[in-house]
Scaffold this motif. Structure first.
Motif, short mmCIF file in Angstrom:
data_model
loop_
_atom_site.label_atom_id
_atom_site.label_comp_id
_atom_site.label_asym_id
_atom_site.label_seq_id
_atom_site.Cartn_x
_atom_site.Cartn_y
_atom_site.Cartn_z
N MET A 1 0.85 -1.19 0.00
CA MET A 1 0.00 0.00 0.00
C MET A 1 0.88 1.24 0.00
O MET A 1 1.78 1.35 0.82
CB MET A 1 -0.91 0.00 1.24
N ILE A 2 0.62 2.17 -0.92
CA ILE A 2 1.48 3.34 -1.03
C ILE A 2 1.18 4.33 0.09
O ILE A 2 0.08 4.38 0.65
CB ILE A 2 1.30 4.03 -2.39
N ALA A 3 2.19 5.15 0.42
CA ALA A 3 2.07 6.09 1.53
C ALA A 3 0.93 7.08 1.31
O ALA A 3 0.29 7.52 2.27
CB ALA A 3 3.39 6.83 1.71
N GLY A 4 0.67 7.44 0.04
CA GLY A 4 -0.39 8.41 -0.25
C GLY A 4 -1.76 7.96 0.21
O GLY A 4 -2.58 8.78 0.65
N ASP A 5 -2.03 6.66 0.11
CA ASP A 5 -3.32 6.14 0.56
C ASP A 5 -3.47 6.28 2.06
O ASP A 5 -4.54 6.66 2.57
CB ASP A 5 -3.47 4.67 0.15
N TYR A 6 -2.41 5.96 2.79
CA TYR A 6 -2.44 6.13 4.24
C TYR A 6 -2.59 7.60 4.61
O TYR A 6 -3.31 7.96 5.55
CB TYR A 6 -1.16 5.57 4.87
N ALA A 7 -1.87 8.47 3.90
CA ALA A 7 -1.94 9.91 4.19
C ALA A 7 -3.35 10.44 3.97
O ALA A 7 -3.85 11.28 4.74
CB ALA A 7 -0.94 10.67 3.32
N LEU A 8 -4.02 9.95 2.92
CA LEU A 8 -5.39 10.37 2.64
C LEU A 8 -6.33 9.92 3.75
O LEU A 8 -7.19 10.69 4.21
CB LEU A 8 -5.84 9.80 1.30
#
Length: 259
Positions: A1-8
């Motif tokens: 899972m990419i960091a951007g998904d977690y950040a969102l």
């Protein structure tokens, strides 16, 4: 899972936390379980530290505005912190509460109770106001003990599932302090109470090596700026519509977790 998904996901949750005081566990834990497929123990461990850091940032904004009711916060801590510490000790000793199946079920149940509490909040508030006005002496005499007891219940829920400090806490405070808890004060008091509770509850999971630090950093990248925005807007946006929408999502998430 990419960091951007977690950040969102962190940004969404952080904004809701700042705006309503709710979401650190009730929203983030189901997201980690159902969307990202994180194991229950890792989800709980990481979410506790996510909530602690995010709410510290949000609390600074609310405290600067003078909205924190410190007397109520201290009463809650008298119940919540010892109970959370007890659960931490049990988890550290490998008690059955740390088993994955039990944790999943506990999370689902607490999320469902949280959703029902959010939906029933106006009726509970109306009932509490009636009692507060009709029997003020008795109501005020029971407030300290009931607040400590409520804190203990929250400490148990948060230490086991990471859920409850925000949503259940806000419903309890509305019932116990129906005239005292204005919207601003409720959000601020709820957030400040949750910070040391999340830290104490997260200690056992931290030493057990259950925290996913990369995921936590990614979540915080989104949540920290978002919680500042939400905290700044608190009281300026109608919170009831957000509560109903959140309760609907939590109801579906709780059922999904249990199934």
């Amino acid at each position: 899972m990419i960091a951007g998904d977690y950040a969102l996901a962190g940004a969404l949750t952080g904004f809701v936390i700042g705006l309503t005081g709710v979401g650190g566990g009730a929203l983030m834990t189901p997201i980690l379980l159902l969307v990202f497929g994180v194991s229950p123990t890792t989800a709980i461990a990481t979410d506790l530290w996510f909530a602690a850091v995010t709410k510290i940032v949000g609390a600074r904004v609310h405290h600067a505005n003078g909205h924190v009711d410190w007397q109520v916060v201290r009463r809650l801590w008298l119940g919540s912190l010892p109970m959370a510490l007890l659960i931490v000790v049990l988890v550290s000793l490998g008690a059955p509460v740390a088993k994955v199946g039990l944790l999943s079920s506990a999370i689902g149940v607490v999320v469902l109770v949280t959703a029902v509490g959010l939906l029933a909040a106006p009726k509970l508030l109306a009932s509490a106001r009636g009692r507060r006005i009709s029997r003020p002496e008795r109501f005020k005499a029971l407030q300290p003990a009931l607040t400590v007891t409520s804190g203990a219940i929250l400490g148990l829920c948060v230490a086991l599932t990471s859920v409850g400090a925000g949503a259940l806490g806000s419903v309890m405070l509305l019932y116990l302090y129906p005239l005292r808890m204005t919207p601003h004060r409720l959000v601020a008091t709820d957030i400040v109470h949750a910070i040391p509770l999340a830290v104490v509850a997260g200690i056992g999971y931290l030493f057990a090596g259950m925290v996913d630090w990369w995921m936590l950093a990614s979540l915080l990248t989104g949540s920290i700026p978002a919680v500042i925005v939400g905290s700044t807007l608190a009281g300026k946006v109608a919170g009831r519509g957000i509560q109903i929408a959140l309760a609907t999502v939590l109801m579906a998430a709780g059922v999904k977790v249990l199934v």
